[in-house]
Write a protein that holds these residues in place. Structure first.
Motif, short mmCIF file in Angstrom:
data_model
loop_
_atom_site.label_atom_id
_atom_site.label_comp_id
_atom_site.label_asym_id
_atom_site.label_seq_id
_atom_site.Cartn_x
_atom_site.Cartn_y
_atom_site.Cartn_z
N MET A 114 1.15 -33.09 4.82
CA MET A 114 -0.01 -32.23 5.00
C MET A 114 0.25 -30.94 4.23
N PHE A 115 -0.83 -30.34 3.71
CA PHE A 115 -0.70 -29.12 2.94
C PHE A 115 -1.58 -28.04 3.54
N GLY A 276 -5.92 -42.54 12.39
CA GLY A 276 -6.10 -41.76 13.62
C GLY A 276 -4.84 -41.07 14.07
N SER A 277 -3.69 -41.72 13.90
CA SER A 277 -2.46 -41.18 14.45
C SER A 277 -1.92 -39.99 13.67
N PHE A 282 -3.53 -33.82 11.99
CA PHE A 282 -3.66 -32.72 11.02
C PHE A 282 -4.95 -31.94 11.26
N LYS A 283 -6.02 -32.66 11.56
CA LYS A 283 -7.30 -32.00 11.81
C LYS A 283 -7.21 -31.11 13.05
N ASN A 284 -6.50 -31.59 14.08
CA ASN A 284 -6.34 -30.80 15.30
C ASN A 284 -5.55 -29.52 15.04
N ASN A 288 -10.10 -28.44 13.79
CA ASN A 288 -10.50 -28.93 15.11
C ASN A 288 -9.71 -28.30 16.26
N GLY A 289 -8.74 -27.45 15.90
CA GLY A 289 -7.90 -26.91 16.96
C GLY A 289 -7.37 -25.53 16.70
N PHE A 290 -6.25 -25.43 15.97
CA PHE A 290 -5.51 -24.18 15.91
C PHE A 290 -5.68 -23.39 14.61
N ARG A 291 -6.57 -23.80 13.74
CA ARG A 291 -6.91 -23.05 12.53
C ARG A 291 -5.68 -22.62 11.73
#
Length: 385
Positions: A114-115, A276-277, A282-284, A288-291
């Motif tokens: 992830m980047f 999904g896993s 990464f989205k969360n 979708n979560g912690f920005r």
């Protein structure tokens, strides 16, 4: 005056007790402050020190808001704080109490990069829980895609080795999932040598040797909308022996050509868990979560410390979501729609519409300073969903 449940003091005390049990050598100054940072990080849904501080101002001993921000930043920069070690201890403690319920004992481990902007690259290993995952090992690198160290085979092998150690004394069947950018026969051979399964998508232009004939993987025999299995073929000029499952499905824009050493009949299903896993994880961490994208100017030590605490918070919320799903009777008075029923081919099918992470986050935000009791488990128990 009505009683208030789940205030900051109660929640941070729960975090403190767990951190002390999982990491008995944690410094007292860190144990006194990290739970508050976790509370602020989840409450603000942000990993920015400024955002976190907004939720700590009233109960903090520091009088000034700026002082709280500086204290959080000092925690990240502290050379005596090893956030990654703390995270590793937390995950080890969680997995030690994990009991698998499904009969095949399979655990799906996905690894990917992830980047965050052009500043950071993260090699992440996640464990599938339901249709999403939790982080179990990671490594952070500065300079993003420009840092060759993040992509070296030795770096990835070290990550696989660390995951292997986490499950070393457990009777689980580990299946490692990865996309085309990890189609290295050296990785395949190492996973196989540990006694685990790899299920990795390979590129269509990889050389394949079958029945003495050289061709490209994409030219192997295949059928439209059906998977075709090719046993005991050799790939690359090293002629590494493996099995290939070729699937050309309606659900994919390009065919899935998957190399695996085991569980051939379920290779497509196993690989389908990859997205999904790890992608949802990464989205969360981001939108979708912690920005996470708000962070751009930390040195790598500070970023790793902050990211470690973020991963602990994300894992905790996912476990809360799993608890909500597993112990639904304890939440009868809480109305959160996590599933919907759809009529498909004349049958009513129940499908999840809210992830475990979002369920846990929603429950956490409902529980804070609530005049109605809301179960908010602090045990960090991982259920098999």
């Amino acid at each position: 005056m009505s009683k208030v449940y789940n205030n900051q003091s109660n929640i941070t005390m729960g975090f403190s007790n767990f951190l002390l049990n999982s990491s008995p050598f944690i410094r007292k100054s860190q144990l006194n402050f990290i739970p508050s940072v976790m509370f602020g990080m989840i409450s603000s849904q942000s990993c920015s020190s400024y955002d976190i501080a907004k939720f700590l101002k009233l109960e903090s001993k520091c009088a000034q808001f700026d002082s709280i921000v500086k204290r959080i930043n000092r925690l990240w920069h502290n050379k005596l704080f090893d956030g990654k070690l703390l995270f590793n201890n937390v995950i080890s403690s969680i997995l030690d109490s994990y009991k698998i319920k499904h009969n095949d004992n399979r655990i799906h481990i996905t690894f990917d990069h992830m980047f965050s902007h052009d500043n950071y690259a993260i090699l992440m290993f996640s464990m599938r829980i339901g249709t999403q995952g939790i982080p179990i090992y990671f490594d952070c690198f500065s300079n993003g895609k420009q840092n060759d160290e993040a992509f070296k085979i030795d770096t990835i092998i070290n990550g696989i080795s660390q995951v292997h150690e986490l499950f070393k004394n457990k009777d689980f069947d580990l299946i490692f999932l990865a996309d085309r950018w990890f189609s290295s026969t050296r990785l395949f051979d190492y996973i196989d040598s540990l006694g685990h399964t790899y299920c990795v998508r390979i590129k269509g232009n990889i050389d394949v040797f079958k029945d003495g004939t050289k061709t490209k993987a994409k030219k192997l025999k295949h059928r439209k909308y059906h998977a075709v299995v090719h046993n005991d073929v050799f790939i690359t000029n090293n002629k590494f022996k493996t099995n290939i499952v070729y699937s050309n499905s309606l659900d994919t824009s390009t065919p899935w050509i998957i190399a695996t050493n085991n569980h051939i009949d379920s290779a497509i299903k196993n690989y389908s868990y990859r997205f999904g896993s790890v992608e949802c994880l990464f989205k969360n961490q981001k939108s979708n979560g912690f920005r996470l994208g708000k962070i751009s100017n930390m040195n790598i030590h500070s970023f790793t410390n902050m990211y470690s605490v973020l991963c602990i918070c994300l894992t905790y919320l996912t476990l809360v979501g799993a608890d909500f799903s597993k112990n639904s009777r304890c939440y009868k008075h809480i109305r959160i729609t996590t599933h919907k029923k759809y009529l498909i081919n004349g049958k009513k099918i129940k499908k999840r519409i809210m992830s475990l992470f979002r369920t846990g986050l929603t429950l956490f935000l409902l529980a804070i300073n609530s005049s109605i009791y809301v179960r908010l488990p602090m045990t960090f128990i991982l259920y098999d969903i």
